[in-house]
Design a protein around this motif. Structure first.
Motif, mmCIF file in Angstrom:
data_model
loop_
_atom_site.group_PDB
_atom_site.id
_atom_site.type_symbol
_atom_site.label_atom_id
_atom_site.label_comp_id
_atom_site.label_asym_id
_atom_site.label_seq_id
_atom_site.Cartn_x
_atom_site.Cartn_y
_atom_site.Cartn_z
ATOM 1 N N LYS A 186 14.012 58.250 14.502
ATOM 2 C CA LYS A 186 13.233 57.158 14.009
ATOM 3 C C LYS A 186 14.101 55.846 14.001
ATOM 4 O O LYS A 186 14.503 55.449 12.938
ATOM 5 C CB LYS A 186 12.772 57.336 12.592
ATOM 6 C CG LYS A 186 11.642 58.510 12.475
ATOM 7 C CD LYS A 186 11.140 58.671 11.037
ATOM 8 C CE LYS A 186 10.327 59.826 10.903
ATOM 9 N NZ LYS A 186 9.593 59.922 9.566
ATOM 10 N N ALA A 187 14.555 55.717 15.386
ATOM 11 C CA ALA A 187 15.392 54.666 15.384
ATOM 12 C C ALA A 187 14.687 53.148 15.161
ATOM 13 O O ALA A 187 13.549 52.775 15.683
ATOM 14 C CB ALA A 187 15.774 54.475 16.890
ATOM 15 N N PRO A 188 15.251 52.343 14.227
ATOM 16 C CA PRO A 188 14.807 51.087 13.857
ATOM 17 C C PRO A 188 15.055 50.001 15.125
ATOM 18 O O PRO A 188 15.778 50.371 16.088
ATOM 19 C CB PRO A 188 15.724 50.491 12.846
ATOM 20 C CG PRO A 188 16.858 51.087 12.986
ATOM 21 C CD PRO A 188 16.745 52.674 13.494
ATOM 22 N N ALA A 189 14.142 48.953 15.200
ATOM 23 C CA ALA A 189 14.161 48.099 16.167
ATOM 24 C C ALA A 189 15.416 47.279 16.230
ATOM 25 O O ALA A 189 15.786 46.829 15.120
ATOM 26 C CB ALA A 189 12.998 46.897 16.169
ATOM 27 N N ARG A 190 16.062 47.209 17.388
ATOM 28 C CA ARG A 190 17.332 46.333 17.696
ATOM 29 C C ARG A 190 17.271 45.689 18.876
ATOM 30 O O ARG A 190 16.920 46.228 19.789
ATOM 31 C CB ARG A 190 18.701 47.560 17.558
ATOM 32 C CG ARG A 190 18.875 48.113 16.369
ATOM 33 C CD ARG A 190 19.170 47.054 15.214
ATOM 34 N NE ARG A 190 19.778 47.547 13.996
ATOM 35 C CZ ARG A 190 18.501 47.641 12.903
ATOM 36 N NH1 ARG A 190 17.263 47.164 12.996
ATOM 37 N NH2 ARG A 190 19.085 48.159 11.743
ATOM 38 N N ILE A 191 17.728 44.627 19.099
ATOM 39 C CA ILE A 191 17.982 43.586 20.223
ATOM 40 C C ILE A 191 19.314 43.642 20.557
ATOM 41 O O ILE A 191 20.142 43.393 20.056
ATOM 42 C CB ILE A 191 17.512 42.265 19.716
ATOM 43 C CG1 ILE A 191 16.066 42.026 19.221
ATOM 44 C CG2 ILE A 191 17.536 41.263 20.993
ATOM 45 C CD1 ILE A 191 15.606 40.619 18.657
ATOM 46 N N LEU A 192 19.315 44.138 22.116
ATOM 47 C CA LEU A 192 20.565 44.081 22.945
ATOM 48 C C LEU A 192 20.779 42.736 23.231
ATOM 49 O O LEU A 192 22.107 42.485 23.331
ATOM 50 C CB LEU A 192 20.467 45.050 23.903
ATOM 51 C CG LEU A 192 19.913 46.634 23.469
ATOM 52 C CD1 LEU A 192 19.933 47.543 24.824
ATOM 53 C CD2 LEU A 192 21.153 46.948 22.805
ATOM 54 N N THR A 193 20.069 41.860 23.355
ATOM 55 C CA THR A 193 20.297 40.618 24.013
ATOM 56 C C THR A 193 21.180 39.944 22.870
ATOM 57 O O THR A 193 20.763 39.945 21.829
ATOM 58 C CB THR A 193 19.168 39.901 24.329
ATOM 59 O OG1 THR A 193 18.241 40.510 25.167
ATOM 60 C CG2 THR A 193 19.681 38.256 25.123
ATOM 61 N N PHE A 194 22.126 38.846 23.253
ATOM 62 C CA PHE A 194 22.801 38.180 22.072
ATOM 63 C C PHE A 194 22.329 36.789 22.093
ATOM 64 O O PHE A 194 21.572 36.122 22.838
ATOM 65 C CB PHE A 194 24.586 38.016 23.002
ATOM 66 C CG PHE A 194 25.131 39.205 22.975
ATOM 67 C CD1 PHE A 194 24.924 39.976 23.988
ATOM 68 C CD2 PHE A 194 25.828 39.664 21.920
ATOM 69 C CE1 PHE A 194 25.661 41.173 24.076
ATOM 70 C CE2 PHE A 194 26.479 40.728 22.171
ATOM 71 C CZ PHE A 194 26.438 41.702 23.054
ATOM 72 N N SER A 195 22.787 36.380 20.865
ATOM 73 C CA SER A 195 22.202 35.036 20.455
ATOM 74 C C SER A 195 23.366 33.948 21.212
ATOM 75 O O SER A 195 24.488 34.365 21.506
ATOM 76 C CB SER A 195 22.496 34.449 19.009
ATOM 77 O OG SER A 195 21.303 35.252 18.102
ATOM 78 N N GLY A 196 22.983 32.853 21.578
ATOM 79 C CA GLY A 196 23.779 31.797 22.219
ATOM 80 C C GLY A 196 23.162 30.779 22.645
ATOM 81 O O GLY A 196 21.798 30.508 22.288
ATOM 82 N N THR A 197 23.631 29.970 23.609
ATOM 83 C CA THR A 197 23.378 28.572 24.001
ATOM 84 C C THR A 197 23.080 28.841 25.735
ATOM 85 O O THR A 197 23.927 29.533 26.156
ATOM 86 C CB THR A 197 24.269 27.716 24.131
ATOM 87 O OG1 THR A 197 24.673 27.253 22.519
ATOM 88 C CG2 THR A 197 23.834 26.227 24.662
ATOM 89 N N VAL A 198 21.635 28.582 25.889
ATOM 90 C CA VAL A 198 21.237 28.692 27.378
ATOM 91 C C VAL A 198 21.178 27.177 27.812
ATOM 92 O O VAL A 198 20.507 26.407 27.302
ATOM 93 C CB VAL A 198 20.161 29.253 27.579
ATOM 94 C CG1 VAL A 198 19.629 29.516 28.893
ATOM 95 C CG2 VAL A 198 20.240 30.595 26.961
ATOM 96 N N THR A 199 21.845 26.940 28.924
ATOM 97 C CA THR A 199 22.022 25.487 29.479
ATOM 98 C C THR A 199 21.285 25.733 30.961
ATOM 99 O O THR A 199 21.583 26.598 31.654
ATOM 100 C CB THR A 199 23.370 25.262 29.689
ATOM 101 O OG1 THR A 199 23.809 25.057 28.364
ATOM 102 C CG2 THR A 199 23.322 23.484 30.192
ATOM 103 N N THR A 200 20.458 24.768 31.261
ATOM 104 C CA THR A 200 19.604 24.535 32.406
ATOM 105 C C THR A 200 19.471 23.255 33.045
ATOM 106 O O THR A 200 19.079 22.445 32.128
ATOM 107 C CB THR A 200 18.450 25.621 32.502
ATOM 108 O OG1 THR A 200 17.692 25.455 33.761
ATOM 109 C CG2 THR A 200 17.532 25.124 31.540
#
Length: 1884
Positions: free
Chosen positions: A1154-1168
């Protein structure tokens, strides 16, 4: 004449009349008659003054007696003088003496005047006349007569001093007199037209000519104007009249009267006062309102003065309160706007509103009814009093609305029931005309019908008053003393009646003694004793309550005659005039009659016969003009007027005889200082008094020098005048006056006193360098001939003791020349005159300065001081004072260059002199160069010797060229080795001090690192401490002591690879009981190219370690087959070619069921960058699969993101934002959750925009350079990558550009034109692209156009065939002379001889000229700052060296005639040429119009027939098509002038960004063509480079901010044409066989869509207009509403919209707005339903171009059932930099796909090779490796857009078209189709 006065007696010829005859005496004229017939011969001359001249006197002339007879001009009365004899003696030789002359004469202009000058002498003298010391020129108006000078038709210019010179063999004399010609007075009033208004001010001015001394008065309508409260009369002569506050009565004729003596003049102007009565120009109208509704009533009134406005409601004043407000304003036109505002309208506010405007000029009213909805009622009415015979109005004030009708009743009878009644049913007013008491008096009822069965009414009582009527009466005539009774009876009118009386408009005063009796309706006047004071107009006034009336009559009183002045005894003088006084009064005016009785005996009266001598005056007195002895006797004055008895009175008149002078000398001589006696004899009635006068001044006998003695000898009186001693002032005329009680007489004696002469008047005739010529005029000769002159002179600084001179100059000379003088020296000169009496005093002392000669000495203390790298300050002092030979006017500076390759020729500069010390700066010199300078002084005479040459060197400057051959190579991962070559010596501009290396890192994210610099003295350097595997930009410059020089071009070098650093982050999460996902971030320091990632997984028990490898572009990994509930340690290591790097941190993870939800993406700054698509990933794992939610931080609190056409969430949890804008920046939170837990990350989205415009300024200017400085603006979130500087000459449309490094803040432009204006703009660019263009600034280099010195003489020498020109006077203005053009020709010819040179020498010689010929010469000298011209005329000499005569009038006329003939021929020739050119131009326009019509028709027709036509839109002007096209095809070109910008399109569901720098295919539908054949596919390709342009500065394409137009941001001067100078020139090339190339005008035109069967229209056109520049805040840079666009973008947006699937069956309409520099028409074509069409019309908003789509009609649904469904368009490519900064952008688009059709448009997919258009250089970006394959997911640390479409996808799209037709062809380009359209786009 004086010589004959002892023998000729002339009685006094002036009548000394009484005051009544003074004006008549002024017109008395002497008519002299001689009693002998032979006097009419030529020897006897009578002058206008009455003198008698006898020429050639003979012995018999002494035998006769001479008398003078006068005749009055008007009365014809004659008088005879006493007789005189002429004694004739033998002639004696003598010098002339003046017999008759004048001192002063005055006469009116245009009349005749005679100036007497007659002299006696033997032999007969000769005469000559001079005016103002100048001999009179021959003139028909001047006639020399025997008696003097006669001037006919005198003019004001004849005024002056006249000299009559008289001479014979024995001497000479002269007469000096002054003639004054008076002009008639003339008055002119200005202004001539005067229009004013009541209350305004009127100013008048009276200009008087003809005299400076006059009296002036003003009149209005014939009445004199006196100053008052509102009237001012100003000026020295009261010539200005100002009337303030004009009233109506002030208008009329204003007269100005000028008077002087006998002359007068007047002028008048009509002052028209415009009606200032108020006028209502606009007002409110009748209206119906509801309760509580706001009502605003307005009255617009004009009038002068400003009127006052009042408001009433139903004749009652408006009361101001909270609901009723009144305000008013004054408009700019001077009108008064008055407002009545009713805020809360009630029923009681209804009624008739009236606005009344009132001023001093009148009153005006306006009224209208305002109806307020509500129950109707009638306002209370007051009883009315009417006046019989007048009109009366009765108002029924109804309030409330609606109502049916208003009716009036009287005695239950409906009104009107007679012709005098009129009822106005619409407003309830009843009018009664000519009111009658019996009929109209009574009660009136107003009845209002509210509903069909509902009435309301109200009554009012009318009372009629009858005014009084007076029975007319007349007053009879009465005599004085009688009794008078005057009745006044009022025959009708209401009682009571009041009766009053007035006399002459005022109440009768009690002092008159008039009794008034009043009884009821009568009144009477009683006068018991009538007198003169009772004369006047008597008025009876009757009043009652109705009115006041009056009647007037005149009372006249008769009076018998009586004396006012009674006659009395009087004496009269023989020959004089006398008035016998008698006057009387009475009424009527009495008559006066005179009777006469001669002698002293008892009178017997007889009537007097009136004639010219005896006249009766107006007042009754008797005038005797010339009294005779027989006039003595009794005179009777009788008065009568038929009233009473006549009256009379007598007087006695006695005649007396005056005294006369009988003997006196005519002329006599005396020597100054001697004693002189003069004797005068008189006789007449005693006693006689003798008085002596000199020049009309009485001689006092008690004066020390004058002694008068008088004695009686018989019947005569002898008087002697002694003068002791005589002086000059005694010369003149003495008069002896004999006076008794009855008259006087006089004799005139001329005394001449001789003395030494007066000094002569000396003047200068000619002054040269070393000589002076004098001329003098002799003054008073002392009444003795001049014997000689003595001349003396000295230097001004010396005393008269050292005088030099010449004595004994002949008396016949009047000029002399002094020689051997010094140049430019000042002398004092004086002259003495001698006669037989002695020597005169010294003459006026002249101070004369000789002319200048060329200086004899050079300038002193010449010094040179270098002050800059291109300028040297030259200073010097003037030459020594005694060597200057005059004032130094200017200096000539000669300088030359001492350097290798110079020609050692002097350059010349002229400098004006300012004082003893001079300073001048030489500019535009070569840097760090040696120069030699000499200075030469100039005065008016020419140049002096030059100074010694001085040498100086200009200062150092920065190097003008960078180091060359810069080479860089990476020696390690942290060092770079550099080397370069030394700049050329001529570019160093000084002594080299070293080099400076500037470098910075180009970071992987596109940003720039810190800019650093290193200094070295060697031409090589090693940079260390650098970042590993980093691309560096490097520049090198050389510097001197003056500063840094020019930087070299950037070079790019990358350091070598090294092992990478640890990954920036690692995450691990359990997905199931046996699977764990691992994710990581790339290392912060890559130090090379990541080759792979290694994932380590270690089990702590037992210790087992596993390795897994991942590709470098993968950032997560799935680790399977793990044990449940066991902890694992996981870390990641990155590897480059140099090896593995450091390990990341170790993460512990435990697989769970029963794996809890986890986000693999990292927090950070996205510049475009903005305008791209961005994907924010959020990859989450868990069991069960988690739910993804996105939130955005809004003011500190998270809110769910908006999902619309631009924002969506993919199934994998990623958040997509299309066409990202600045407002999309912020913090985004992704929340993942399932049943067992939740996780979240936060991404900071930063949107980069183009940089703001820099602030550009000018910091320094020289003659050849301009230095600019700037302050950067906001960088838009991305570091500045560089600048682009553009410049252009002010009058040029060609722009040059320079790329500038991002580290620089100033730039110097070298090698500019001297004295020229330049324009500059600057653009910054960052990673997003170029920013806004800066404001255009202007600067001018130093220097001005050439000038020719006024102090220089142009002609150095003139010979018979040669002329040497002195060109030293030309000053180059600080800019080198570029051209010198000289033209000359003989005067009167048309052919010029031209000599043109590129340099200007000191002199120029004109050879081979014609001798003795006049020439005209013109020169034109130019430099870079401009040109100057000079014209002159000269004449060559005769063969003997003498000069030729000047141009005389006849020659000039001949020359002018020849020139006029030549000019006429030239004018005719030019006119013919112009007419021919105009006809040819008209013919060309007609031919061109027809060819254009044919071409457009052919173009549209051939387009339908030709399937394979490629349409190019390229910025290149006259660009050729690709070689792949058929060479036999020719190109039809259309030039389009449009600005360029980026396109923004807003859709309901999705947002697409179309880059305007790409290549897009357009279909026939884009250009309005329809095709019915599905097999015919016509494709138009639009291909262009976004930054290339032919003319104009760099167009700001990246800064596509909403509502802005980059091309409109300028403030520079407009060029010679009206075309937008920033517009690019676009060319649409459309190949077609057998059609020649044509060029349309700038009104670029394309085929217009047509309905089936429609006719082609020549004026069909496309266009686009830029919007106004409105800078907005950066937060709103991106707008979803509009953006700047071009036609290509319009077509692409059109195709994009057609690809939307939901708009399958829509009707298309494109609205275009056409804006061009020239006048162009707009035409509208038809619209085909369900087919592509363009409709040209005028948009609702200026500058808006749009196209829309409408759904089809339901009944037409079957027509579109089988139409293809369009496929969705794929998004664009992944790029960090703008496409135009990437050289491979177009190449990538051009890679052939699997199913590419090479026969269609292959050339448009490759770069144009036929011609390369140069564009402003743009800094190239850092070279970057292209990705090896398509990246589908977001990579940490990078920006992303939607995936790029590759060739395979294009091919797949082509395959899909078999079942569902796509708008994209096999290459991914839009293709032709008939799909309907369904969106709305707005392009600005």
């Amino acid at each position: 004449p004086p010589a004959q006065s002892p023998y000729v007696r002339i009685r006094k010829n002036v009548v000394e009349d009484i005051k009544a005859l003074q004006e008549l005496n002024k017109m008395l004229t002497l008519l002299v008659c001689l009693f002998f017939s032979f006097f009419t011969g030529l020897r006897f001359i009578i002058t206008s003054t009455g003198a008698l001249y006898i020429l050639d006197v003979q012995n018999e002339d002494g035998l006769y007696n001479y008398r003078c007879v006068t005749k009055h001009k008007y009365t014809e009365e004659t008088r005879l003088s006493n007789g005189a004899r002429l004694f004739v003696s033998d002639p004696v030789n003598s010098k002339p003496t003046i017999l008759d002359g004048f001192d002063h004469r005055e006469t009116m202009a245009s009349q005749k005047v005679e100036l007497p000058c007659k002299a006696s002498g033997h032999p007969s003298p000769k005469y000559r006349w001079l005016k103002d010391k100048i001999p009179l020129e021959p003139d028909s108006r001047f006639q020399q007569t025997n008696t003097g000078l006669l001037i006919e038709n005198t003019r004001p210019t004849d005024t002056g001093s006249y000299i009559c010179e008289v001479w014979n063999n024995y001497g000479s004399t002269e007469l000096v007199g002054h003639l004054n010609i008076k002009q008639l007075l003339r008055a002119v009033v200005s202004p001539r037209k005067v229009k004013g208004s009541v209350g305004s001010q009127v100013s008048l001015s009276c200009s008087v000519t003809g005299s400076d001394d006059y009296e002036l008065s003003w009149y209005r309508n014939g009445e004199i104007i006196n100053p008052g409260s509102n009237i001012r009369i100003l000026g020295r002569n009261r010539e200005n009249l100002m009337v303030e506050g004009m009233a109506k009565s002030d208008g009329g004729a204003f007269q100005c009267f000028a008077r002087k003596g006998k002359m007068s003049a007047q002028d008048f102007v009509q002052v028209i006062l415009e009606d200032g009565t108020p006028k209502i120009t606009s007002a409110f109208s009748e209206k119906v309102v509801s309760p509580n509704e706001l009502v605003s009533l307005m009255c617009n009134v004009k009038g002068t003065p400003l009127p006052t406005i009042t408001w009433t409601l139903d004749d009652d004043p408006i009361v101001k309160d909270g609901n009723h407000r009144i305000s008013q304003i004054i408009t700019s036109e001077g009108n008064v706007l008055s407002y009545l505002n009713i805020s809360n309208t009630q029923v009681r506010d209804g009624g008739v509103y009236r606005c009344a405007a009132n001023n001093s000029a009148g009153v005006v009213t306006y009224q209208a009814r305002i109806n307020v909805r509500g129950p109707a009622s009638i306002r209370p009415m007051k009883n009315i009093t009417a006046i019989a015979g007048r009109d009366t109005f009765i108002h029924c004030r109804v309030i409330g609305y609606p109502y049916y009708s208003i009716k009036w009743y009287k005695n239950s009878n409906l009104i009107p029931f007679n012709h005098r009644q009129r009822a106005f049913e619409n407003n309830g007013t009843l009018m009664l005309s000519d009111v009658q008491k019996e009929i109209d008096e009574g009660e009136y009822t107003c009845s209002v019908l509210l509903q069909p069965q509902l009435l309301i009414s109200q009554s009012v009582h009318v009372t009629v008053k009858v005014p009084p009527f007076i029975q007319p009466f007349e007053i009879q005539r009465f005599s004085i003393g009688q009794r008078v009774f005057i009745p006044c009876v009022v025959v009708s009118g209401d009682l009571p009646i009041t009766i009053t009386w007035q006399k002459d408009g005022r109440p009768i005063p009690a002092s008159l003694g008039v009794s008034i009796d009043n009884l009821d309706f009568t009144s009477s006047l009683r006068i018991s004793n009538l007198s003169l004071i009772h004369n006047g107009n008597y008025t009876c006034i009757a009043r009652n309550d109705a009115a006041a009336v009056e009647h007037q009559s005149q009372l006249i009183v008769r009076v018998p005659p009586r004396f006012v002045v009674q006659p009395g005894d009087q004496d009269g003088i023989y020959g004089k005039a006398v008035v016998l006084n008698c006057s009387a009064e009475g009424y009527p005016v009495p008559t006066i009659v005179w009777n006469f009785s001669k002698g002293p005996d008892v009178p017997i009266f007889q009537p007097i016969a009136l004639n010219g001598r005896i006249q009766l005056l107006i007042n009754g007195s008797l005038l005797i003009k010339h009294v005779l002895e027989e006039d003595s006797g009794y005179y009777l004055c009788k008065v009568s007027n038929d009233v009473g008895a006549d009256v009379s009175k007598s007087l006695y008149f006695t005649v007396k005889i005056p005294a006369m002078v009988t003997s006196y000398p005519n002329t006599t001589l005396a020597t100054q200082g001697q004693k002189k006696e003069v004797i005068c004899t008189a006789h007449g009635e005693k006693p006689i008094i003798v008085r002596w006068e000199k020049e009309d001044r009485i001689i006092n006998p008690e004066m020390s020098r004058y002694v008068v003695t008088t004695k009686e000898v018989g019947s005569e009186v002898v008087s002697t005048l002694q003068i002791l001693p005589t002086v000059r002032e005694d010369s003149g005329f003495f008069s002896c006056h004999a006076i008794n009680s009855y008259g006087e007489d006089r004799g005139i004696i001329q005394l001449t006193v001789q003395e030494p002469p007066d000094p002569p008047e000396v003047e200068i005739r000619e002054v040269r360098e070393r000589s002076i010529t004098l001329r003098w005029t002799m003054g008073f000769d002392g009444n003795s001939p001049i014997t000689g002159y003595d001349i003396e002179y000295k230097n001004k600084t010396d005393s008269w003791d050292s005088v030099q001179g010449t004595k004994g100059v002949s008396p016949h000379l009047n000029q002399a020349t002094m020689i051997d003088l010094h140049p430019s020296s000042t002398y004092n000169i004086r002259i003495y005159a001698n006669n037989q009496i002695g020597k005169s005093k010294a003459s006026n002392e002249l101070t004369i300065t000789t002319d200048e000669a060329a200086p004899d000495g050079p300038p002193q203390d010449v010094q040179l001081e270098p002050i800059s790298s291109q300028s040297i300050k030259v200073s010097w002092k003037a030459p020594k004072k005694h060597l200057q030979n005059g004032m130094i006017r200017r200096y000539q500076i000669c300088y030359r260059e001492y350097s290798t390759g110079s020609n050692f020729q002097f350059n010349i500069i002229n400098v004006e002199s300012t004082g003893d010390s001079e300073v001048y700066t030489l500019d535009n010199l070569k840097k760090f160069t040696q120069y030699g300078v000499v200075v030469q002084a100039y005065n008016r005479a020419g140049p002096g010797p030059s100074s010694q040459q001085i040498i100086a060197t200009t200062l150092e400057d920065v190097p003008s060229r960078p180091p060359e051959n810069v080479v860089a190579s990476a020696t390690s991962s942290e060092t770079i080795s550099l080397s370069w070559s030394v700049p050329p010596k001529e570019a160093l501009n000084g002594i080299l001090q070293g080099y400076r290396v500037i470098y910075w890192a180009n970071l992987p994210d596109g940003e720039l690192g810190e800019i650093k610099n290193v200094t070295t003295s060697q031409p090589s350097l090693e940079l260390d401490g650098l970042e590993k595997y980093t691309n560096y930009s490097i520049q090198v410059l050389a510097f001197t002591r003056a500063g840094d020089g020019v930087r070299s071009e950037q070079i790019f070098t990358r350091t070598k690879e090294d092992v990478p650093g640890p990954t920036a982050g690692v995450k691990a999460a359990a997905a199931t009981a046996s699977v764990v996902y691992v994710s990581w971030l790339p290392p912060l320091k890559l130090n090379g190219i990541i080759r792979k990632y290694t994932i380590f997984c270690s089990d702590t028990f037992p210790m087992v370690s596993s390795e897994f490898e991942a590709s470098p572009d993968v950032f997560f990994y799935r680790v399977p087959n793990l044990s449940r509930n066991r902890k694992y340690s996981i870390w990641v290591v990155a590897a480059t070619a140099a090896g593995r790097g450091n390990a990341s941190e170790i993460i512990t993870v435990e697989p769970q069921a029963k794996a809890p939800a986890r986000i693999l993406t990292f927090s950070g700054t996205v510049t475009t960058p903005w305008m791209r698509d961005i994907v924010l990933p959020c990859k989450a794992v868990g069991d069960p699969s988690p739910t993804i939610k996105w939130q955005k931080d809004s003011n500190g609190s998270p809110t769910a993101v908006t999902i619309d056409g631009r924002r969506s969430i993919y199934s994998n949890g990623s958040f997509v934002i299309r066409t990202v804008k600045a407002e999309d920046s912020g913090y985004y939170t992704c929340v993942a959750s399932n049943n067992w837990g939740s996780d979240e990350i936060t991404l900071n989205l930063q949107v980069q925009v183009p940089p703001d415009q820099p602030r550009l300024t000018v910091s320094k200017t020289t003659s050849s350079s301009i230095t600019l400085a700037w302050i950067p603006g906001d960088n838009g979130g991305s570091s500045i990558r560089g600048y682009i500087l553009q410049y252009s000459e002010d009058n040029s449309e060609q722009w040059g550009s320079f790329p500038i490094s991002p580290s620089e803040r100033s730039y110097r432009l070298e090698n500019l034109k001297c004295g020229t204006w330049y324009k500059f703009t600057l653009t910054a660019q960052n990673g997003v692209g170029p920013g806004r263009i800066s404001e255009i600034i202007e600067a001018k280099t130093h220097g001005k156009e050439p000038q020719f010195s006024k102090e220089q003489e142009l002609f150095a020498s003139i010979n018979t065939t040669l002329v040497r020109l002195n060109l030293i006077g030309w000053n180059d203005g600080g800019c080198p002379i570029t051209t010198f053009t000289l033209e000359y020709r003989p005067l009167g010819t048309t052919v010029w001889t031209t000599a043109q040179r590129t340099s200007l020498s000191k002199s120029y010689i004109l050879n081979d000229l014609q001798e003795a010929t006049w020439y005209e010469l013109q020169m034109r000298v130019c430099n870079s700052a401009g040109c100057a011209e000079k014209q002159a005329k000269f004449a060559t000499l005769n063969y003997d060296g003498s000069t030729i005569p000047p141009l005389i009038k006849s020659d000039v006329q001949g020359t002018e005639g020849m020139a006029s003939n030549e000019g006429l021929k030239m004018m005719v020739t030019i006119s013919c040429i112009l007419v021919g050119v105009v006809l040819l131009f008209v013919l060309l326009l007609i031919v061109r119009r027809r060819r254009r019509e044919q071409r457009l028709k052919r173009l549209r027709g051939e387009t339908k027939r030709n399937r394979n036509v490629i349409f190019f839109c390229n910025l290149h002007k006259n660009t050729r098509t690709s070689d792949t096209l058929n060479k036999q095809q020719q190109t039809l070109r259309m030039h389009i002038d449009i600005p360029r910008a980026q396109l923004l399109i807003e859709e309901r569901d999705t947002m697409e960004t179309i880059d305007d720098r790409s290549t897009v295919l357009l279909t026939d539908a884009d250009f309005g063509e329809t095709s019915k054949q599905k097999s015919s596919t016509v494709t138009h390709t639009v291909h262009y480079q976004s930054l290339s342009q032919a003319t104009g500065p760099l167009v700001d394409v990246s800064d596509a901010r909403p509502g802005t137009n980059p091309t409109a941001r300028r403030n520079a001067k407009t060029g010679p044409t009206g075309r937008n100078r920033y517009a690019s020139q676009w060319t649409l090339n459309r190949p077609h066989p057998t059609i020649s190339a044509h060029t349309l005008t700038t009104d670029w035109r394309l085929p217009t869509p047509r309905a089936t069967g429609s006719v082609d229209k020549e004026s069909d056109s496309y266009s686009v207009s830029p919007s106004q520049d409105t800078d907005r805040a950066r937060s709103s840079m991106v707008s979803t509403e509009s953006a700047s666009s071009t036609y290509e973008e319009l077509a692409r947006a059109y195709e994009h919209a057609k690809m939307e699937e939901q708009l399958r069956h829509a009707k298309f309409t494109i609205t275009e707005c056409f804006i061009s520099d020239t006048s162009s028409e707009q035409l509208t074509a038809g619209t085909n339903e369900y087919t592509d069409s363009l409709t040209s019309s005028t948009p609702s908003e200026s500058g808006i171009c749009r196209f829309t789509a409408s759904p089809p009609k339901p009944q037409d649904g079957g027509r579109v059932m089988n139409m293809a469904v369009p496929k969705a368009h794929r998004p664009g490519e992944l790029m960090h930099l703008p496409p135009y900064l990437r050289m491979d952008f177009l190449l990538n688009r051009g890679i052939p796909g699997p199913s590419r059709d090479l026969s269609l448009g292959q050339a448009c997919l490759e770069p144009q090779k036929s011609r390369t258009v140069k564009r402003p250089a743009i800094l190239e970006p850092t070279p970057m490796e292209a990705p090896s394959r398509e990246v589908q997911q977001w990579q940490p640390g990078t920006a992303s857009t939607l995936p790029q479409r590759e060739g395979a996808d294009l091919g797949q799209a082509a395959k899909m078209s078999s079942s569902q037709e796509s708008l994209l062809d096999s290459r991914g380009h839009l293709k032709q189709g008939n799909n309907p359209y369904a969106k709305s786009y707005t392009l600005v």
